[in-house]
Design a protein around this motif. Structure first.
Motif, PDB file in Angstrom:
ATOM      1  N   UNK A 159     102.687  17.614 -99.145  1.00 38.53           N
ATOM      2  CA  UNK A 159     102.812  18.599-100.213  1.00 38.53           C
ATOM      3  C   UNK A 159     102.744  17.843-101.533  1.00 38.53           C
ATOM      4  N   UNK A 160     101.822  18.252-102.401  1.00 36.76           N
ATOM      5  CA  UNK A 160     101.666  17.607-103.706  1.00 36.76           C
ATOM      6  C   UNK A 160     102.403  18.432-104.753  1.00 36.76           C
ATOM      7  N   UNK A 161     103.371  17.773-105.391  1.00 37.67           N
ATOM      8  CA  UNK A 161     104.103  18.369-106.500  1.00 37.67           C
ATOM      9  C   UNK A 161     103.915  17.416-107.672  1.00 37.67           C
ATOM     10  N   UNK A 162     103.307  17.908-108.742  1.00 35.49           N
ATOM     11  CA  UNK A 162     102.951  17.036-109.856  1.00 35.49           C
ATOM     12  C   UNK A 162     101.908  16.046-109.373  1.00 35.49           C
ATOM     13  N   UNK A 163     102.178  14.791-109.536  1.00 32.33           N
ATOM     14  CA  UNK A 163     101.252  13.747-109.075  1.00 32.33           C
ATOM     15  C   UNK A 163     101.744  13.055-107.814  1.00 32.33           C
ATOM     16  N   UNK A 167     102.745  12.953-103.725  1.00 31.11           N
ATOM     17  CA  UNK A 167     102.553  13.539-102.398  1.00 31.11           C
ATOM     18  C   UNK A 167     103.793  13.279-101.544  1.00 31.11           C
ATOM     19  N   UNK A 168     104.269  14.322-100.891  1.00 30.13           N
ATOM     20  CA  UNK A 168     105.418  14.227 -99.988  1.00 30.13           C
ATOM     21  C   UNK A 168     104.868  14.412 -98.582  1.00 30.13           C
ATOM     22  N   UNK A 169     104.782  13.315 -97.838  1.00 30.24           N
ATOM     23  CA  UNK A 169     104.092  13.268 -96.550  1.00 30.24           C
ATOM     24  C   UNK A 169     104.788  14.082 -95.461  1.00 30.24           C
ATOM     25  N   UNK A 170     103.966  14.641 -94.585  1.00 31.20           N
ATOM     26  CA  UNK A 170     104.406  15.274 -93.332  1.00 31.20           C
ATOM     27  C   UNK A 170     105.433  16.394 -93.503  1.00 31.20           C
ATOM     28  N   UNK A 171     105.301  17.189 -94.558  1.00 33.95           N
ATOM     29  CA  UNK A 171     106.215  18.307 -94.751  1.00 33.95           C
ATOM     30  C   UNK A 171     105.624  19.636 -94.300  1.00 33.95           C
ATOM     31  N   UNK A 172     104.358  19.611 -93.883  1.00 35.75           N
ATOM     32  CA  UNK A 172     103.716  20.839 -93.420  1.00 35.75           C
ATOM     33  C   UNK A 172     102.752  20.497 -92.296  1.00 35.75           C
TER      34      UNK A 172
END
Length: 110
Positions: free
Chosen positions: A57-61, A63-68
């Motif tokens: 999930x990309x929030x701003x710049x 990426x938060x891996x493996x959340x979806x």
């Protein structure tokens, strides 16, 4: 129903359009906010639901891996258990808050 991560709405759908499979709520592809999911790796699902595509999930710049994740081609058994073909529908990890009920109008405060 909304999926929210760090104050960003990731998905927004009518409750009736969300499919529940083995406790996970899967949002239709058309409900996903454009540009927030970044495709990651694919792997076999441990629950026998078929090949699984992971997403960051990309929030701003950032990426938060493996959340979806999504099952692009769920197994016939998984579709039978769900009662509907949920190909491409997206589910979220517990770090993503899912709000049930009436979806606010665009521009309204959550």
């Amino acid at each position: 129903m909304q999926a929210v991560f760090e104050g960003t709405v990731i998905a927004n759908a009518d409750d009736a359009d969300v499919v529940v499979v083995e406790g996970d709520r899967y949002f239709p592809p058309t409900s996903i906010t454009e540009g927030v999911l970044q495709a990651g790796s694919t792997s076999d699902s441990p629950s026998g639901q078929g090949e699984r595509q992971s997403y960051a999930i990309r929030v701003g710049e950032q990426d938060h891996e493996d959340l979806a994740w999504a099952h692009l081609h769920p197994s016939a058994e998984a579709v039978e258990r769900a009662g509907v073909d949920f190909s491409g529908y997206v589910a979220f990890a517990p770090a993503v808050t899912v709000r049930e009920g009436v979806v606010p109008q665009e521009g309204a405060l959550p």
